[in-house]
Scaffold this motif. Structure first.
Motif, PDB file in Angstrom:
ATOM      1  N   GLY A  61       0.787  -1.218   0.000  1.00 40.71           N
ATOM      2  CA  GLY A  61       0.000   0.000   0.000  1.00 40.71           C
ATOM      3  C   GLY A  61       0.821   1.270   0.000  1.00 40.71           C
ATOM      4  O   GLY A  61       0.269   2.367   0.049  1.00 40.71           O
ATOM      5  N   HIS A  62       2.144   1.128  -0.081  1.00 43.95           N
ATOM      6  CA  HIS A  62       3.043   2.275  -0.027  1.00 43.95           C
ATOM      7  C   HIS A  62       4.113   2.165  -1.108  1.00 43.95           C
ATOM      8  O   HIS A  62       4.453   1.068  -1.555  1.00 43.95           O
ATOM      9  CB  HIS A  62       3.740   2.365   1.336  1.00 43.95           C
ATOM     10  N   LYS A  67      -0.869  -1.936  -4.161  1.00 43.84           N
ATOM     11  CA  LYS A  67      -1.817  -1.291  -3.247  1.00 43.84           C
ATOM     12  C   LYS A  67      -3.186  -1.946  -3.424  1.00 43.84           C
ATOM     13  O   LYS A  67      -4.142  -1.309  -3.889  1.00 43.84           O
ATOM     14  CB  LYS A  67      -1.858   0.210  -3.525  1.00 43.84           C
ATOM     15  N   ASP A  71      -5.339  -6.982   3.400  1.00 44.32           N
ATOM     16  CA  ASP A  71      -5.205  -6.870   4.849  1.00 44.32           C
ATOM     17  C   ASP A  71      -4.133  -5.839   5.197  1.00 44.32           C
ATOM     18  O   ASP A  71      -2.946  -6.058   4.952  1.00 44.32           O
ATOM     19  CB  ASP A  71      -4.835  -8.247   5.420  1.00 44.32           C
ATOM     20  N   TYR A  72      -4.547  -4.729   5.806  1.00 44.16           N
ATOM     21  CA  TYR A  72      -3.602  -3.690   6.210  1.00 44.16           C
ATOM     22  C   TYR A  72      -3.493  -3.588   7.729  1.00 44.16           C
ATOM     23  O   TYR A  72      -3.173  -2.535   8.265  1.00 44.16           O
ATOM     24  CB  TYR A  72      -4.022  -2.340   5.621  1.00 44.16           C
ATOM     25  N   SER A  73      -3.756  -4.680   8.412  1.00 44.23           N
ATOM     26  CA  SER A  73      -3.625  -4.701   9.867  1.00 44.23           C
ATOM     27  C   SER A  73      -2.166  -4.889  10.257  1.00 44.23           C
ATOM     28  O   SER A  73      -1.316  -5.279   9.442  1.00 44.23           O
ATOM     29  CB  SER A  73      -4.451  -5.846  10.455  1.00 44.23           C
ATOM     30  N   TYR A  77       0.711  -7.039   8.181  1.00 47.25           N
ATOM     31  CA  TYR A  77       2.027  -6.525   7.806  1.00 47.25           C
ATOM     32  C   TYR A  77       3.141  -7.400   8.384  1.00 47.25           C
ATOM     33  O   TYR A  77       4.148  -7.664   7.715  1.00 47.25           O
ATOM     34  CB  TYR A  77       2.196  -5.092   8.289  1.00 47.25           C
ATOM     35  N   GLN A 192      -3.102   4.681  -3.032  1.00 42.42           N
ATOM     36  CA  GLN A 192      -2.343   4.873  -1.796  1.00 42.42           C
ATOM     37  C   GLN A 192      -3.184   5.590  -0.751  1.00 42.42           C
ATOM     38  O   GLN A 192      -3.091   5.297   0.439  1.00 42.42           O
ATOM     39  CB  GLN A 192      -1.043   5.650  -2.041  1.00 42.42           C
ATOM     40  N   ALA A 195      -5.276   2.997   0.822  1.00 47.36           N
ATOM     41  CA  ALA A 195      -4.462   2.113   1.663  1.00 47.36           C
ATOM     42  C   ALA A 195      -4.105   2.787   2.977  1.00 47.36           C
ATOM     43  O   ALA A 195      -4.197   2.180   4.053  1.00 47.36           O
ATOM     44  CB  ALA A 195      -3.200   1.696   0.916  1.00 47.36           C
ATOM     45  N   ARG A 198      -7.015   2.834   5.255  1.00 48.23           N
ATOM     46  CA  ARG A 198      -7.262   1.496   5.781  1.00 48.23           C
ATOM     47  C   ARG A 198      -6.301   1.193   6.926  1.00 48.23           C
ATOM     48  O   ARG A 198      -6.685   0.606   7.942  1.00 48.23           O
ATOM     49  CB  ARG A 198      -7.096   0.457   4.672  1.00 48.23           C
ATOM     50  N   VAL A 199      -5.041   1.579   6.757  1.00 47.97           N
ATOM     51  CA  VAL A 199      -4.046   1.360   7.802  1.00 47.97           C
ATOM     52  C   VAL A 199      -4.451   2.083   9.080  1.00 47.97           C
ATOM     53  O   VAL A 199      -4.467   1.501  10.174  1.00 47.97           O
ATOM     54  CB  VAL A 199      -2.654   1.850   7.347  1.00 47.97           C
TER      55      VAL A 199
END
Length: 319
Positions: A61-62, A67, A71-73, A77, A192, A195, A198-199
């Motif tokens: 996502g970066h 992106k 799952d951006y938990s 990560y 982005q 994302a 979401r983060v």
């Protein structure tokens, strides 16, 4: 010429992962903060690469990584970093995390203590509730539309230029605005922007951070922990450094003349502190018996009383 590590790419679980890797020796995993990418470490990678194998990824996502709608938990990560390291053939690392990357670093150490030698937290999230209103705003309904308008292409260069100009002023409150300008420009990319939102939704809301490591900080007694901060941090208060784990293998260093990016404000001193900390602290060795005992009894448990070797192996896993 010293190499920064050219950006390379690997596909893991169907997603492209961008990363820099350079040097040789014990492995350092450098994790950037929210809205940033691996380039945040370019001032320290060359010096660190003289003694270490440095791996600096663009988190999903970066940067130049994919992106996706994924799952951006923190746990997601941490899993992604484990899998990237596995593909690269790296078993154990000292994990270094800046800001949100510090939260990922703590989560990585919690999920994979057998692969974590040390933890270095730089202006980290996850030690307290307070965080700048600019980040809290990202969790407010409708903030996506506001960001889309604020980063509209016609005036994006004007705003970014103004931020960079302000960053050159002698005021401590504006010292990090050059990095803010870079993040602002990346938020012009809808993928982005989504994302990043979401983060943030996984770790904080409009009141502040609700995911912290304070309930599990006693587990840090099992590995060396270094905390680095800038006294003039306007994003996450440097007072959060007081909440860091304290034990015989921990250390805290606060730069008086620095903001949210001490590794950029004082790269030579940052490298010196990190290198000395690693030299002074042997890597953690995962011991299942100690980990189990500490989880059972929390921070009231005396680690020295944990049996080792054959005694530990002979004990039942559950009692």
């Amino acid at each position: 010429m010293e190499t920064l590590g050219e950006v390379q790419y690997l596909t893991v679980h169907g997603y492209r992962r961008a990363f820099r890797i350079s040097g040789s020796g014990p492995a350092l995993l450098l994790l950037h903060g929210l809205g940033c990418d691996s380039s945040t470490w370019v001032d320290v990678i060359p010096a660190l690469s003289k003694q270490f194998t440095v791996i600096a990824p663009d988190l999903l996502g970066h940067g130049e990584s994919d992106k996706p709608n994924a799952d951006y938990s923190l746990g997601g990560y941490a899993n992604g970093m484990r899998d990237l390291l596995t593909v690269l053939g790296i078993d154990k690392v000292t994990v270094v995390g800046h800001s949100f990357g510090g939260g990922v670093a703590m989560q990585f150490a919690y999920q994979f203590p057998d692969r974590t030698e040390r933890v270095i937290l730089v202006s980290t999230g996850g030690l307290g509730k307070e965080v700048t209103p600019l980040i809290r705003f990202l969790t407010v309904p409708g903030s996506g539309a506001v960001l889309a308008a604020a980063t509209f292409k016609p005036w994006r260069p004007v705003v970014a230029g103004a931020l960079r100009t302000l960053a050159k002023s002698p005021l401590s409150a504006t010292r990090d605005l050059d990095e803010v300008a870079r993040i602002y420009e990346t938020l012009g990319d809808p993928a982005q922007r989504t994302a990043v939102q979401r983060v943030t939704s996984h770790v904080l809301n409009w009141r502040g951070q609700f995911v912290t490591m304070t309930d599990r900080s006693y587990l840090a007694r099992l590995m060396p922990v270094l905390v680095v901060w800038g006294r003039q941090d306007m994003v996450i208060p440097s007072a959060h450094a007081d909440m860091a784990p304290t034990h015989e293998m921990s250390d805290v260093h606060v730069f008086e003349d620095s903001g949210h990016f001490p590794h950029k404000d004082h790269p030579k001193d940052f490298v010196r502190i990190v290198t000395k900390f690693i030299a002074d602290n042997e890597p953690a060795h995962y011991h299942r018996g100690k980990w189990r005992a500490l989880l059972r009894r929390g921070d009231q448990f005396e680690l020295e009383s944990v049996p080792t070797g054959a005694e530990a192996a002979a004990q039942p896993a559950i009692s």
